[in-house]
Design a protein around this motif. Structure first.
Motif: not given
Lengths: 260, 261
Positions: B85-90, B125-127, B129-130
């Motif tokens: 449950s991470l914020m994918r936009w962060r 600095k990775a999102y 999704i990476e």
């Protein structure tokens, strides 16, 4: 695995574009060939070469007419997006207003909006306002539905996490709901962009003396089918550019998002 | 020792949309001491996650009391969820920063310290999704510790992670809990995970969830993977397993009995 590797793998390969481009070129060539071999009259179905020439006859102000339609479409789209986003916020934040507004929104959506066009002109007259209003009606709905879904469809765990930290609903809105809705909003915008062009053309069909829609209608009266095709090509290119613009803007604003 | 959380005769009854009452938790009493890790093990749907939400204060129990120690000011929880449950936009950095931001704390140097600790330097600095699944879990663990919470609540933190990665993550999590002198509560259906990470294990029954047994884990506080083959490890795991099996057999009997003519 380094981050660069991960990034590179997601970049579309040039080879992926080769087949669609080839298919397009072959299609155009076949079209030209069929028109020439069967000597199809240009007023019935003009060949691509004739369409290409129509832009250089100097009888039609293509740039001017295109700008008229593009202006209407963009202006209507901007207002439609603003209205759609505002309604999405309202119906997400208030369950009561959601219930009150929903029947109108849904009724407006299931109604074929093109049918409203003539009536808009009776009520508002042949003005820019009525043209823009038609485009707004065509564009706001996908924005409302997509954005409100994105505002509501959040990871419940994240909401729990913030509530456990005693965050207010306002904080949860700014930190979770709003960013979560962004990809949904852009999906709505993709639909809205094509709706804006449809709206602009229909509005010009009904009530204008300028723009690509008027040009198409006028070409029909004068059997200048080639000019109508010329307008189709421009509309297709406009549609593609707007759509691509939305996708590029989305990538720029959401580097963290990849569909699927 | 002072109890960080004391749960006294807590019950939780939900009303469904149809109006039926569902008893999720019944007469739960337990306490979690400072710097202690306890685990709750039980079958799916026994109300384990509900208990975590009650302790976190996200929901309010319908019976009993929950005492939360506030000797260091505010009672604050850290949360680790099943699916990160991470914020994918962060970015990684900003995801870990979230609790500090919400609590208006400015000690951002903690973020770098934790990124170092979870071995993700260079990925700030990775999102999400990476990142791989294992990396995402590490980030969510760092997020749960960054604000030095009164208690870290973990809801099946390693479900869906492959076995070897899981053992590695469990070791890292255990180390993190001890080094930061954290108090933690773990909810899991993984018996080995419960034994490896906790000082005491509470076995819960099927719905309505009740505590049916408390199993102490007699292993040293400092744990490493070699302890998985210790006698004490097996003993604790065996006791938990037998208790769960007995309940399972009972419910199978009941179901068979209900189906008989």
């Amino acid at each position: 695995m380094s981050r660069a590797t991960i990034r590179r793998r997601n970049r579309p390969r040039l080879a992926g574009y080769a087949l669609p481009i080839l298919s397009f070129i072959v299609g155009i060539a076949l079209w030209e060939l069929i028109c020439r071999v069967f000597k199809v009259p240009a007023f019935l179905f003009p060949p691509p070469s004739a369409i290409a020439q129509i832009y250089f006859t100097g009888r039609i102000d293509w740039v001017g007419q295109t700008l008229v339609t593009l202006n209407e479409a963009l202006f209507g789209l901007v207002i439609g997006v603003a209205v759609g986003f505002a309604i999405a916020l309202v119906i997400t934040l208030s369950g009561v207003l959601n219930k009150i507004l929903m029947p109108y929104i849904v009724a407006l959506q299931v109604l074929p909006k093109v049918a409203i066009a003539p009536i808009l002109y009776i009520i508002l007259g042949f003005s820019d306002t009525s043209r823009i209003l038609l485009i707004v009606i065509l564009t706001f709905f996908p924005i409302v539905i997509n954005t409100s879904t994105g505002l509501a469809d959040v990871d419940r765990n994240l909401v729990h996490l913030l509530k456990a930290l005693r965050a207010s609903d306002r904080t949860i809105f700014w930190k979770v709901r709003l960013p979560n809705s962004l990809p949904y909003f852009f999906d709505g915008l993709k639909i809205g962009v094509s709706g804006a062009l449809v709206g602009a053309i229909v509005a010009e069909f009904v009530s204008s003396s300028k723009g690509l829609g008027f040009l198409i209608l006028n070409s029909q009266y004068t059997f200048n089918t080639t000019a109508a095709f010329g307008a189709f090509v421009i509309l297709t290119v406009l549609g593609l550019l707007l759509y691509a613009g939305v996708i590029l803007l989305g990538r720029r604003l959401m580097p963290w998002y990849r569909p699927n | 020792m002072t109890a960080t959380v004391a749960v006294e005769k807590v019950g939780m009854t939900y009303t469904t949309v149809k109006g039926d009452e569902v008893v999720a938790l019944q007469d739960i009493s337990l306490s979690i001491e400072k710097e202690e890790t306890v685990a709750i093990v039980g079958p799916s749907g026994c109300g384990k996650s509900t208990l975590l939400r009650l302790i976190a204060g996200v929901e309010k129990q319908t019976a009993g009391r929950i005492e939360r120690a506030t000797d260091e000011g505010q009672f604050v929880v850290g949360y680790v969820f099943q699916d990160s449950s991470l914020m994918r936009w962060r970015t990684v950095y900003d995801n870990i920063k979230l609790p500090l931001e919400v609590l208006n704390k400015r000690n951002y140097d903690k973020i770098d310290e934790l990124i170092q600790m979870i071995g993700m330097k260079g990925f700030e600095k990775a999102y999400p999704i990476e990142l791989s699944g294992g990396m995402q879990r590490r980030v969510s663990i760092a997020r749960a510790f960054v604000h030095e919470p009164s208690i870290v609540l973990m809801d099946e933190p390693f479900t869906g992670v492959d076995e070897l990665t899981k053992e590695g993550l469990q070791h890292e999590l255990g180390t993190m809990i001890r080094r930061r002198h954290a108090t933690a509560m773990l909810v899991t259906h993984d018996i080995e995970e419960a034994v490896f990470l906790s000082d005491r294990i509470f076995v819960m029954s099927r719905r309505p969830g009740r505590i049916v047994e408390e199993v102490p884990v007699n292993l040293p506080a400092d744990r490493d993977p070699s302890m998985r083959s210790k006698l004490e490890f097996f003993e604790a795991a065996k006791r938990v397993r037998e208790r769960l099996l007995a309940m399972h057999a009972m419910s199978v009997d009941l179901e068979a009995g209900a189906g008989a003519p």
